[in-house]
Motif scaffolding. Structure first.
Motif, PDB file in Angstrom:
ATOM      1  N   GLU A  65       8.978 -14.309  -3.408  1.00 31.05           N
ATOM      2  CA  GLU A  65       8.761 -12.953  -2.921  1.00 31.05           C
ATOM      3  C   GLU A  65       7.259 -12.778  -2.693  1.00 31.05           C
ATOM      4  OE1 GLU A  65      11.322 -10.747  -2.795  1.00 31.05           O
ATOM      5  OE2 GLU A  65      10.370  -8.790  -2.679  1.00 31.05           O
ATOM      6  N   VAL A  66       6.887 -12.068  -1.637  1.00 28.82           N
ATOM      7  CA  VAL A  66       5.470 -11.721  -1.500  1.00 28.82           C
ATOM      8  C   VAL A  66       5.282 -10.424  -2.279  1.00 28.82           C
ATOM      9  CG1 VAL A  66       3.576 -11.261   0.077  1.00 28.82           C
ATOM     10  CG2 VAL A  66       5.386 -12.854   0.744  1.00 28.82           C
ATOM     11  N   THR A  67       4.713 -10.547  -3.468  1.00 32.58           N
ATOM     12  CA  THR A  67       4.690  -9.400  -4.388  1.00 32.58           C
ATOM     13  C   THR A  67       3.464  -8.516  -4.208  1.00 32.58           C
ATOM     14  OG1 THR A  67       3.644 -10.791  -6.047  1.00 32.58           O
ATOM     15  CG2 THR A  67       6.033 -10.558  -6.186  1.00 32.58           C
ATOM     16  N   ASP A  68       2.501  -8.994  -3.414  1.00 33.24           N
ATOM     17  CA  ASP A  68       1.247  -8.240  -3.319  1.00 33.24           C
ATOM     18  C   ASP A  68       0.940  -7.775  -1.895  1.00 33.24           C
ATOM     19  OD1 ASP A  68       0.850 -10.708  -2.264  1.00 33.24           O
ATOM     20  OD2 ASP A  68      -0.995 -11.152  -3.380  1.00 33.24           O
ATOM     21  N   LEU A  69       1.986  -7.431  -1.139  1.00 37.25           N
ATOM     22  CA  LEU A  69       1.736  -6.878   0.197  1.00 37.25           C
ATOM     23  C   LEU A  69       0.909  -5.598   0.042  1.00 37.25           C
ATOM     24  CD1 LEU A  69       5.265  -7.268   1.849  1.00 37.25           C
ATOM     25  CD2 LEU A  69       3.150  -8.361   2.630  1.00 37.25           C
ATOM     26  N   PRO A  70      -0.181  -5.467   0.796  1.00 36.15           N
ATOM     27  CA  PRO A  70      -0.981  -4.245   0.668  1.00 36.15           C
ATOM     28  C   PRO A  70      -0.135  -3.007   1.012  1.00 36.15           C
ATOM     29  CG  PRO A  70      -2.113  -5.909   1.987  1.00 36.15           C
ATOM     30  CD  PRO A  70      -0.722  -6.422   1.742  1.00 36.15           C
ATOM     31  N   ALA A  71      -0.368  -1.927   0.278  1.00 37.07           N
ATOM     32  CA  ALA A  71       0.453  -0.727   0.459  1.00 37.07           C
ATOM     33  C   ALA A  71       0.489  -0.264   1.908  1.00 37.07           C
ATOM     34  CB  ALA A  71      -0.063   0.386  -0.445  1.00 37.07           C
ATOM     35  N   ASP A  72      -0.630  -0.429   2.638  1.00 39.16           N
ATOM     36  CA  ASP A  72      -0.630   0.085   4.014  1.00 39.16           C
ATOM     37  C   ASP A  72       0.134  -0.809   4.984  1.00 39.16           C
ATOM     38  OD1 ASP A  72      -2.394  -1.980   4.150  1.00 39.16           O
ATOM     39  OD2 ASP A  72      -4.081  -0.814   4.941  1.00 39.16           O
ATOM     40  N   THR A  73       0.658  -1.941   4.504  1.00 41.83           N
ATOM     41  CA  THR A  73       1.489  -2.773   5.387  1.00 41.83           C
ATOM     42  C   THR A  73       2.973  -2.570   5.102  1.00 41.83           C
ATOM     43  OG1 THR A  73       1.560  -4.674   3.874  1.00 41.83           O
ATOM     44  CG2 THR A  73      -0.282  -4.586   5.440  1.00 41.83           C
ATOM     45  N   LEU A  74       3.306  -1.880   4.010  1.00 43.24           N
ATOM     46  CA  LEU A  74       4.719  -1.759   3.615  1.00 43.24           C
ATOM     47  C   LEU A  74       5.492  -0.883   4.596  1.00 43.24           C
ATOM     48  CD1 LEU A  74       4.373  -1.370  -0.270  1.00 43.24           C
ATOM     49  CD2 LEU A  74       5.011  -3.416   1.028  1.00 43.24           C
ATOM     50  N   LYS A  75       6.690  -1.327   4.948  1.00 42.62           N
ATOM     51  CA  LYS A  75       7.510  -0.616   5.927  1.00 42.62           C
ATOM     52  C   LYS A  75       8.749   0.019   5.309  1.00 42.62           C
ATOM     53  CE  LYS A  75       5.185  -2.309   9.592  1.00 42.62           C
ATOM     54  NZ  LYS A  75       4.130  -3.013   8.880  1.00 42.62           N
ATOM     55  N   ASP A  76       9.168  -0.466   4.158  1.00 40.92           N
ATOM     56  CA  ASP A  76      10.422  -0.008   3.571  1.00 40.92           C
ATOM     57  C   ASP A  76      10.334   1.477   3.173  1.00 40.92           C
ATOM     58  OD1 ASP A  76      12.769   0.380   2.209  1.00 40.92           O
ATOM     59  OD2 ASP A  76      12.604  -1.442   0.999  1.00 40.92           O
ATOM     60  N   PRO A  77      11.292   2.298   3.650  1.00 40.55           N
ATOM     61  CA  PRO A  77      11.254   3.728   3.304  1.00 40.55           C
ATOM     62  C   PRO A  77      11.334   3.973   1.800  1.00 40.55           C
ATOM     63  CG  PRO A  77      13.379   3.141   4.277  1.00 40.55           C
ATOM     64  CD  PRO A  77      12.453   1.968   4.481  1.00 40.55           C
ATOM     65  N   VAL A  78      11.867   3.002   1.073  1.00 43.13           N
ATOM     66  CA  VAL A  78      11.976   3.154  -0.377  1.00 43.13           C
ATOM     67  C   VAL A  78      10.605   3.421  -0.990  1.00 43.13           C
ATOM     68  CG1 VAL A  78      12.436   1.850  -2.507  1.00 43.13           C
ATOM     69  CG2 VAL A  78      14.059   1.759  -0.598  1.00 43.13           C
ATOM     70  N   PHE A  79       9.597   2.739  -0.502  1.00 44.21           N
ATOM     71  CA  PHE A  79       8.234   2.899  -1.033  1.00 44.21           C
ATOM     72  C   PHE A  79       7.743   4.332  -0.816  1.00 44.21           C
ATOM     73  CE2 PHE A  79       3.542   2.388  -0.415  1.00 44.21           C
ATOM     74  CZ  PHE A  79       3.237   2.049  -1.723  1.00 44.21           C
ATOM     75  N   ARG A  80       7.903   4.778   0.417  1.00 47.35           N
ATOM     76  CA  ARG A  80       7.427   6.118   0.790  1.00 47.35           C
ATOM     77  C   ARG A  80       8.220   7.211   0.046  1.00 47.35           C
ATOM     78  NH1 ARG A  80       8.600   5.409   5.936  1.00 47.35           N
ATOM     79  NH2 ARG A  80      10.432   6.735   5.887  1.00 47.35           N
ATOM     80  N   ASN A  81       9.546   7.067   0.057  1.00 46.18           N
ATOM     81  CA  ASN A  81      10.390   8.142  -0.477  1.00 46.18           C
ATOM     82  C   ASN A  81      10.369   8.242  -1.991  1.00 46.18           C
ATOM     83  OD1 ASN A  81      11.007   8.491   2.150  1.00 46.18           O
ATOM     84  ND2 ASN A  81      13.172   7.966   2.001  1.00 46.18           N
ATOM     85  N   THR A  82       9.868   7.218  -2.656  1.00 44.32           N
ATOM     86  CA  THR A  82       9.749   7.307  -4.117  1.00 44.32           C
ATOM     87  C   THR A  82       8.279   7.501  -4.503  1.00 44.32           C
ATOM     88  OG1 THR A  82       9.551   4.906  -4.377  1.00 44.32           O
ATOM     89  CG2 THR A  82      11.769   5.827  -4.525  1.00 44.32           C
ATOM     90  N   ASN A  83       7.475   7.933  -3.530  1.00 46.35           N
ATOM     91  CA  ASN A  83       6.036   8.105  -3.766  1.00 46.35           C
ATOM     92  C   ASN A  83       5.421   6.867  -4.397  1.00 46.35           C
ATOM     93  OD1 ASN A  83       5.886  10.613  -2.694  1.00 46.35           O
ATOM     94  ND2 ASN A  83       6.090  11.700  -4.663  1.00 46.35           N
ATOM     95  N   GLY A  84       5.847   5.708  -3.908  1.00 42.83           N
ATOM     96  CA  GLY A  84       5.290   4.463  -4.428  1.00 42.83           C
ATOM     97  C   GLY A  84       5.885   4.033  -5.755  1.00 42.83           C
ATOM     98  N   GLY A  85       6.839   4.802  -6.270  1.00 45.97           N
ATOM     99  CA  GLY A  85       7.451   4.458  -7.557  1.00 45.97           C
ATOM    100  C   GLY A  85       8.220   3.156  -7.483  1.00 45.97           C
ATOM    101  N   ARG A  86       8.869   2.928  -6.357  1.00 46.59           N
ATOM    102  CA  ARG A  86       9.521   1.632  -6.138  1.00 46.59           C
ATOM    103  C   ARG A  86       8.850   0.983  -4.941  1.00 46.59           C
ATOM    104  NH1 ARG A  86      15.779   1.346  -5.848  1.00 46.59           N
ATOM    105  NH2 ARG A  86      15.634   3.278  -4.686  1.00 46.59           N
ATOM    106  N   ARG A  87       8.533  -0.276  -5.093  1.00 48.99           N
ATOM    107  CA  ARG A  87       7.746  -0.985  -4.091  1.00 48.99           C
ATOM    108  C   ARG A  87       8.553  -1.263  -2.820  1.00 48.99           C
ATOM    109  NH1 ARG A  87       2.237  -1.657  -4.113  1.00 48.99           N
ATOM    110  NH2 ARG A  87       1.817  -3.382  -2.714  1.00 48.99           N
TER     111      ARG A  87
END
Ligand code: NOJ
Ligand code: CA
Length: 541
Positions: free
Chosen positions: A390-412
């Motif tokens: 798994e690429v575990t350290d993708l920078p936050a500004d590259t993340l596309k999964d809505p899960v990240f946004r909708n959990t306010n970063g609570g889930r990556r």
């Protein structure tokens, strides 16, 4: 004995022991340099799949989509998103795959569509109570001014499962707000999907993976859930009011009749494989059978840790389910929603670390050899044959999964397993694209896992998969036998008939080989007839 007409004419149940390669189209291979995988890219790589030795492909959604949930929010169920090419490109890919003897399974997302789907747009423009609105779950809100959502359900991806529209009504979305749930109690929904299936069957696809197959219908009254997740940001996958309603089985009975009419034409079954999550694997048997789905992913094995007792139990449960349903187990180690095996087994996690990578890779190799030895079919997520972490350290500004946004970063979120495949060369983009950038960034260390690197190394994970798939085809085809034997609590050992034995050392000390000869294939070399920990070996004898 009376044989029915359909039983006589359907002769090819290829799915029962298929090894299907899961392609995530966005991340497999890019032909035009825009950094996004596409059908021409996949077509160019078909020889790779032939060399690997898989029997088919499952494609994640490739339909037109605004990608609020990476293609699982669909605006047109019978076309191809321009990112991936055209319908003509799809057809060429399909005939290319068939020339290589590869079956093609596509993804059907029937629980929800996109907010940009014409049916939803029409509903938005129509009045409350209209037929157009009844294609979805539009409701008035609660509270004096209807300002509260109609019930307390949570979205699987964070927040309320309801969003409000301009005229004050609310609509239901069990996933993101951009994925409105269809109302399956309106018969037009069933008719719509029947036509979608027919469209793709007529084009020649070989089967369907059914997204959120335990979904579709909701409790007719949409009542509040006794919701342990109320305080959480995300929904309850086991909410018995939102999922797994009895009416869903009639849909699958109808779909089964439809695919069987195609199977009767040429004898080859068109499997329906359900993604049934959140309920526990014992529910799979309600969905699988001669009159419903052919298969359902068996996630229980994927969800247990590297632990002899837990893995043994998961295997036993899977095999029991296979006996109960007369449908072989559909084993999986990973998919586009799950932290990659090499990182899971290493104790790593997105946003945390890659864990003990060496250990994770050893275990992922051993687990692969284990499930490839079990009776049934298997689905291999692209890149797992390379042991990709798994690429575990993708920078936050590259993340596309809505899960990240909708959990306010609570889930990556799930982007870390969706990073484009490294094909060759020492630096990103590793031959994935003729361009320079990729839709998710690839880490430098992917060079050690590239297809080019691994095919050249005798002991690579790629070569392990390739040999295992070849041996499986030669020695296990048509063989449904399984007999386990006891070699101690940390060892899983079984025969597949007289001539094939598989042994897993799941403990943390070496064990003496229970077999008198060198293994035919092992995930880690033996030393002095001792089997190292975290190892699976096969003997063909
Ligand atoms: C399951 C799919 O595998 C996942 O990727 C998607 O986000 C949800 N269903 C919603 O369609
Ligand atoms: Ca492209």
């Amino acid at each position: 004995m009376t044989i029915t007409a359909s039983a006589r004419s359907i002769t090819d149940s290829w799915w029962r022991e298929a090894a299907i390669y899961q392609i995530y189209p966005r991340s497999f291979s890019d032909s035009n340099g825009d950094g996004i995988g596409d059908f021409n890219g996949i077509r160019d790589r078909l020889p790779y799949l032939r060399d690997l030795g898989v029997s088919g492909i499952w494609l994640n959604p490739f339909y037109p989509s605004p990608n609020h949930d990476q293609g699982y929010d669909i605006t047109d169920y019978t076309d191809v998103d321009p990112d991936y090419g055209t319908l003509e490109d799809f057809k060429e890919f399909l005939s290319g795959a068939h020339e290589f003897g590869l079956r093609v399974i596509i993804d059907i997302v029937a629980n929800h569509c996109s907010i940009e789907h014409p049916l939803f747009r029409k509903a938005l423009n129509a009045a409350p109570g209209s037929e157009a609105r009844s294609r979805f779950h539009f409701q008035d809100g609660r509270g004096e001014h209807g300002q509260l959502p109609p019930n307390n359900w949570r979205s699987m991806f964070g927040g309320s499962a309801w969003s409000r529209v301009d005229d004050g009504q609310w609509y239901l979305h069990l996933f993101t707000a951009e994925q409105p749930d269809f109302n399956w109690r309106n018969p037009s929904t069933a008719a719509f999907f029947y036509d979608v299936l027919r469209f793709w069957l007529d084009l020649g696809v070989d089967g369907f993976r059914l997204d959120a197959a335990q979904g579709l219908f909701k409790h007719p009254d949409l009542p509040d859930a006794d919701n342990p997740f109320e305080e959480e940001r995300v929904g309850d996958a086991a909410n018995a009011l939102a999922w797994n309603q009895p009416e869903v089985h009639d849909v699958y009975r109808n779909w089964r009749k439809l695919v069987d009419t195609y199977a009767e034409k040429d004898g080859a079954e068109r499997p329906l494989v359900g993604e049934i999550t959140g309920l526990g694997s014992r529910y799979l048997r309600d969905y699988i059978g001669a009159d419903q789905l052919h298969q359902g992913f068996f996630f229980e094995f994927m969800n247990v840790n590297w632990d002899g007792q837990s893995m043994r139990e998961a295997i036993a449960n899977g095999l029991q389910q296979a006996r109960d349903t007369a449908s072989p187990v559909t084993w999986v180690l990973g998919n586009h929603d799950t932290v990659r095996a090499a990182t899971r087994y290493a104790g790593g996690a997105p946003g945390v670390s890659r864990g003990d990578e060496e250990l994770g890779e050893l275990r992922a190799r051993a687990a692969a050899l284990l499930i490839l030895a079990l009776p049934g079919s298997t689905y291999i997520f692209q890149g797992d044959e390379l042991g990709l972490p798994e690429v575990t350290d993708l920078p936050a500004d590259t993340l596309k999964d809505p899960v990240f946004r909708n959990t306010n970063g609570g889930r990556r979120g799930r982007d870390g397993c969706r990073v484009p495949i490294p094909w060759q060369g020492a630096e990103p983009p590793f031959g994935f694209t003729v361009g320079t950038s990729t839709w998710l960034p690839q880490p430098e260390y992917f060079s050690a896992y590239s297809v080019e690197t691994e095919r050249a190394q005798r002991d690579s994970t790629w070569n392990l998969y390739q040999k295992a798939l070849a041996i499986r085809k030669e020695h296990l085809a048509g063989n449904t036998m399984f007999r386990s034997f006891d070699v101690g609590s940390d060892v899983i050992a079984f025969d597949r008939g007289e001539h094939f034995t598989c042994v897993v050392n799941a403990g943390d000390v070496p064990v003496r080989s229970p077999m008198g000869s060198e293994p035919t294939l092992t995930s880690c070399p033996f030393k002095d007839n001792m089997m190292p920990p975290n190892t699976t070996a096969w003997w063909v004898h």
